[in-house]
Design an enzyme around this catalytic site. Structure first.
Site: not given
Lengths: 554, 415, 158
Positions: A486-487
């Site tokens: 989850h950037i």
């Protein structure tokens, strides 16, 4: 067709946010060029073949491409490391550069953020507040759920953690696994440290019925790395729609954007890109939309303009890089729960996503696994162990079944706080095309370490409550956390040009015709898987894009 | 819309009860037809003649057919709820396969056929949107001749529900919905989240709308519905056959099998007797489980027997019998020799015979169910241990024995 | 072990014994099949897959030298009449075959082969989709549909 060679919009990145932007604008009658650094690549079934033949079935395994390594390298597809890591706690989440982006191998969980996530600073004194509230974004959340095709239980989620829902999910929930049902029955309705623990079905961008021309999930059980039948949403859905829009979007894949250029007034004047064939070209748009995911979007801004990069009056571009740091607990149940059937997770525990503890320790969302011990131990490892002990034949079969069918896991994802020194910069090391690789620094905070301890206590309690044995927990030490993929962060949204990169409609404070969409704009991470929020924010930005476009005459 | 009598309106309870019973019969029959086709599909590479990519496609088709069959079961359940709300009882009778073209006003033969282009086209025709002309359907589903469509298209399932909707609209609400007829089965009991509890005209029309939108779609969407899915399967199948001449996704299964002799009541012309003795026994056991499942569901939906605890248990048992016994048994039969003709395999007969609803008294019903489980269990167990048993049969038998044991253990703990 | 596995196990042993007693087939491939049945506990192995695996194994340095020795030892054992104890001591626990046995089991269960240097290789997509590991744990090969929407809500049918 562009007028005088100027498109209404040039969109950079054919992932979920770029594809939806391009499609919406095309449907509204605008001319759009959609540039994608990666390739279309082979058909879905060929990718499934790549997966089948891969010894290490990692998220990137179906997508490995010899050409891609040369022209659009990524952390999952490059010769040698792509990230240049300069801090002791590596930043570990990765992404795909290809048409459809990383949604090819996302899990598809799409809970919304909750109201307090938008007011973290004013409620708990940490992080920052968003420039918008949950209520501001609520209609866009509903629209995003329609677009992605979300299956969920409205009655269970309406009002949960203060998040009301004005619309129902477009599909009824993905059925909870047999394992979930057993665990729910064994668990009862206990209270842990004053928190009532309930198990909720997880909203998922996965079909529970035929939807949008795609079939219902048939339980192929490999959402990560690839849904073989397209029952899980991925951005190729909207890339294809974009190409058939009222004004068809022009998709150009294998086109790596190398820099943006501005005119004297500060507008983005040109998008310079290089094709895989080595040709350098320029595209012009009334507006430019960067939708290249958090690391490449920041990198592109830093590669453009002067030493400070573009859109960076705030000096926030590249900063506040976030992820959801994960851990897992595994155990053996007393009776078989029969994992490895259906989506890897269909239920979760949302009770720890909010609470006064967030002053000191991160909130987290728990997922109940449906895939044995997940990444902690594959069933192949159990097999190897038994064979090493001399087991064979029917005895081997029976012991393997007895062990693996009782494997159960709980994973959790903790929120990270935005930190200015968790950041993307340009490395001196270049990729094969001569562009700087991303230089990453990332520090693990006590805020997360405390959450790992909190989650481990909660899991111990749950395992005890359901009568499970043989428990083990990861990370064994905090720095061994797992990434969530989850950037987030790097181009945060905010109220002013001195503290943030974009406004609440994802427009650059510094360049009036530049938009940056996606999870890059999140001021804080919350505990929801980011894609749905990224899409909702994109939908919120689109009317503004259209207004700006209309004002520009070429 | 082409209809026999375009202006026909329904305005009496009797007519409505009769039409809803028609609907029950039809949904029930369609579910069997779809299941039969799904059972006939190859499941493993070891069966030969297919590669892994084709197996991917075949498993997708199977999952789509099972999904649509499950929605037909939902529609049957929904029709039962509608019947209960207006003074009817759950209707589960239907004639043996094959049924004549003129048995229903549909003009369509209801047959048990293995998966293939003709079979899936007929399925598409059953569910064809009432607002589409035959020429459009012909083009969509790649029929060779428009007359094929015209023959099918005289009436459709959608039109039947149109008549039902007219009855629900025309008959005054306070008259139609009986005060004592309020017992409804809800989603929680039967794993059908879309099941509508019918309490008044609005919910009744919602229920009808749910059924037609799942079947034929809506005026703006004929893709995400049974018709649309069948249409796409026809296209995919023809493309696959074009690519690989001789591509055979299905087993070499006969049509309309039966295990009962010619003289037996209810046997229809056009059915094929399974002459292999072992296979015949297995077919008989499948029908026994199927009928037991129907008896359980009938009990669940019969508004006279609102004992939540027991109906929850019966409902769960019926569903597990369906997914863990009838499905693998149906698949197993398409791997077992039919006898005559040599080289062909059998399939599920789906015979509803000598059906006796369970007694209203809960304790008596539970006793009879236990007795029946025991009888069938013994027969299935021995069939499942036979060296000729395909894996699917061995699994079905073992699952049944486990369900029987669980039922018996729970009963003895209660007593 | 549940009722299902018991039923299948009984049947498996029964049919292996039957085959052993009539000396059905003596070709090397059939010998490899029967050896593999004993090692894996599955009596219904695919003969085309057996051929693929035998060919593959013969080409691997870790087992190439011993595979024929192993097959002839197994053939000898069959001729004198084997039981589980003898099979264990002369085949499974035989030092000479310590490289080959785990690899034969692994190749059937996971379609994969581990070289001495630790590299793992999948034999191919067709073998991958027929790996025995998944039916052993009453699941299905990841990547292949397990049936239909929602099957995972019920206990396994297989």
């Amino acid at each position: 067709m562009p007028t005088n060679g100027v498109y209404d919009a040039v969109v950079i990145g054919a992932g979920v946010c770029g594809a939806i932007t391009a499609w919406r604008l095309g449907e509204a009658g605008q001319s759009v060029l959609l540039l994608e650094a990666g390739e279309w690549g082979p058909d879905r079934v060929e990718l499934v073949g790549n997966f089948a033949r891969a010894a290490n079935k990692s998220p990137g395994s179906p997508y490995a491409s010899v050409e891609g390594q040369q022209h659009a390298p990524s952390p999952e597809n490059s010769v040698g490391p792509y990230y240049d890591q300069i801090s002791p706690n590596d930043y570990r989440s990765t992404y795909e550069r290809r048409v459809g982006g990383t949604t090819w191998h996302w899990l598809g969980n799409v809970p919304r953020l909750i109201p307090s996530d938008f007011r973290l600073k004013s409620t708990y004194g940490v992080g920052v507040d968003w420039p918008i509230s949950y209520d501001d974004l609520e209609p866009d959340y509903g629209a995003a759920e329609q677009l992605l095709g979300v299956s969920g239980d409205h009655d269970q989620w309406d009002g949960l953690l203060g998040a009301h829902r004005s619309t129902r999910f477009p599909m009824t929930k993905i059925w909870q696994s047999y394992s979930d049902q057993k665990v729910i029955a064994w668990l009862g309705a206990p209270t842990f440290e004053g928190v009532a623990i309930t198990v909720n079905s997880t909203p998922q961008a996965r079909n529970s019925q035929p939807y949008d021309g795609r079939p219902p999930c048939a339980g192929n059980s490999i959402c990560v790395p690839i849904c073989p039948i397209g029952a899980k949403y991925d951005a190729t859905v909207h890339v294809k729609k974009a190409m058939l829009a009222r004004v068809p979007v022009e998709l150009l894949d294998r086109a790596v954007v190398t820099k943006l250029e501005t005119d004297a007034s500060g507008r983005i004047d040109a998008v310079v890109y290089k094709t895989w064939a080595g040709e350098e070209r320029t595209a012009r748009g009334k507006i430019v939309v960067i939708a290249a995911h958090a690391i490449e979007s920041a990198k592109l801004l830093l590669m453009s303009g002067g030493p400070q990069g573009l859109a960076n009056r705030s000096d926030q571009v590249g900063r506040n890089l976030m992820d959801h740091l994960q851990g897992v607990g595994v155990a053996l149940t007393a009776e078989p729960v029969f994992g490895f059937r259906g989506p890897p997770t269909t239920s979760g525990i949302d009770a720890f996503r909010d609470g006064q503890f967030r002053e000191k320790s991160a909130a987290f969302r728990m997922s109940l696994g449906n895939d044995g011990w997940g990444r902690k131990e594959a069933p192949q490892a159990a097999l190897d162990g038994l064979v090493k002990q001399g087991r064979f034949g029917t005895e081997l079969r029976a012991q393997l079944a007895n062990h693996v069918t009782r494997q159960f896991r709980i994973s959790y994802s903790t929120e990270t706080l935005p930190r200015p020194d968790n950041r993307v910069r340009l490395s001196d090391h270049l990729d094969p095309t001569g562009l700087p690789r991303p230089k990453l620094s990332f520090t693990l905070e006590d805020y997360n370490t405390a959450a790992f301890e909190h989650a481990e206590r909660a899991m111990t309690f749950i395992f005890d409550q359901i009568g499970a044995t043989d428990t083990a927990f990861d990370p064994v030490s905090p720095e061994k956390y797992s990434p969530a993929g989850h950037i987030m962060g790097t181009c945060r949204m905010g109220r002013g040009p001195t503290t943030s990169v974009v406004d609440s409609r994802s427009r650059s404070h510094d360049h009036p015709n530049l938009f940056i969409v996606g999870s890059a704009t999140f001021p804080t991470s919350g505990t929801a898987n980011p894609t749905l929020t990224a899409v909702a924010l994109t939908l919120r930005a689109i009317p503004k894009m259209r207004r700006i476009m209309k004002d520009i005459v070429t | 819309m082409r209809t026999a009598d375009p202006g026909r309106q329904v305005d009496t309870r009797t007519e409505l009860l009769s039409l809803l019973s028609d609907a029950c019969e039809l949904e029930h029959s369609l579910a069997c037809c779809y299941l039969y086709a799904a059972f006939s599909l190859k499941q493993e590479l070891s069966e030969g003649g297919i590669d892994w990519k084709q197996l991917q496609q075949i498993r997708l088709w199977a999952s789509q057919l099972y999904f649509i069959a499950s929605q037909e079961m939902l529609h049957l359940a929904q029709a039962w709820n509608l019947l209960a709300a207006i003074g009817g009882t759950p209707y589960f009778i239907r004639p043996a396969f094959p049924q004549d073209n003129d048995y229903y006003p549909l003009g369509l033969p209801l047959r048990l056929d293995p998966f293939g282009v003709e079979t899936i086209r007929r399925f598409a025709a059953f569910e064809r949107p009432a607002d589409q002309e035959p020429e459009a359907i012909q083009a969509l589903v790649e029929f060779d001749d428009v007359s094929d469509v015209a023959r099918f298209a005289f009436n459709s399932v959608g039109e039947l529900y149109g008549l039902i909707a007219s009855g629900l609209t025309n008959i005054p609400e306070p008259t139609l919905f009986l005060p004592a007829a309020g017992f409804q089965i809800t989603a929680a009991l039967v794993d059908f989240p879309a099941l509508v509890a019918v309490r008044d005209r609005e919910s009744a029309l919602d229920a009808v709308g749910m059924i037609t939108s799942q079947g034929e779609g809506t005026p703006t969407d004929h893709v995400d519905c049974h018709f649309g899915v069948f249409k796409s399967i026809v296209g995919e199948l023809r493309a696959a056959q074009g690519q690989t001449p001789g591509f055979a996704p299905a087993r070499n299964t006969i049509s309309n099998p039966r295990y009962l002799g010619d003289s037996h009541a209810g046997v229809t012309d056009g059915s094929t007797l399974i002459t292999d003795a072992y296979t015949s026994t297995v077919a008989e056991q499948l029908d026994a489980v199927y009928v037991l499942m129907l008896r359980l569901l009938h009990y669940v939906f019969d508004r006279g027997t609102a004992q939540t605890d027991l109906i929850g248990k019966f409902s769960r048992l019926a569903l597990e019998l369906m997914v863990r016994v009838v499905k693998p048994l149906g698949e197993a039969l398409t791997l077992l020799p039919a006898g005559d003709p040599i080289g062909r395999t059998a399939g599920a007969p789906f015979t509803v015979q000598r059906h006796v609803p369970l007694p209203l008294n809960g304790a008596d019903a539970a006793t009879i169910v236990g007795e029946r489980l025991h009888e069938i269990g013994a027969a299935l167990d021995s069939a499942g241990r036979d060296v000729r048993a395909p894996d699917q049969l061995a699994h079905a038998a073992a699952n049944f024995v486990a369900l029987e044991l669980r039922y018996r253990t729970n009963r003895s703990m209660e007593q | 072990m549940d009722a299902k596995s018991c039923a299948r196990t009984t049947r498996s042993l029964g049919s292996v014994e039957r085959r052993g007693s009539v000396h059905a087939g003596t070709s090397v491939n059939q010998l490899f099949m029967r050896l593999s049945q004993q090692l894996t506990g599955f009596d219904d192995l695919s003969s085309s897959l057996a051929e693929t695996y035998l060919t593959f194994l013969r080409a691997q340095p870790e087992v190439a030298a011993t595979i024929d020795d192993l097959l002839s030892e197994f053939g000898l054992l069959e001729r004198v009449g084997s039981d589980l104890q003898r099979f264990r001591s002369r085949i499974v626990e035989n030092e000479r075959f310590s490289e080959a046995i785990p690899r034969i089991i692994a190749i059937w269960y996971t379609a994969s082969y581990r070289s001495a240097n630790g590299d793992t290789h999948i034999v191919g997509a067709e073998p991958y989709f027929q790996a025995l590991l998944w039916p052993s744990i009453r699941a299905h090969t990841p990547g292949l549909s397990g049936g239909y929407f929602g099957y995972w809500a019920y206990p396994p049918e297989n």
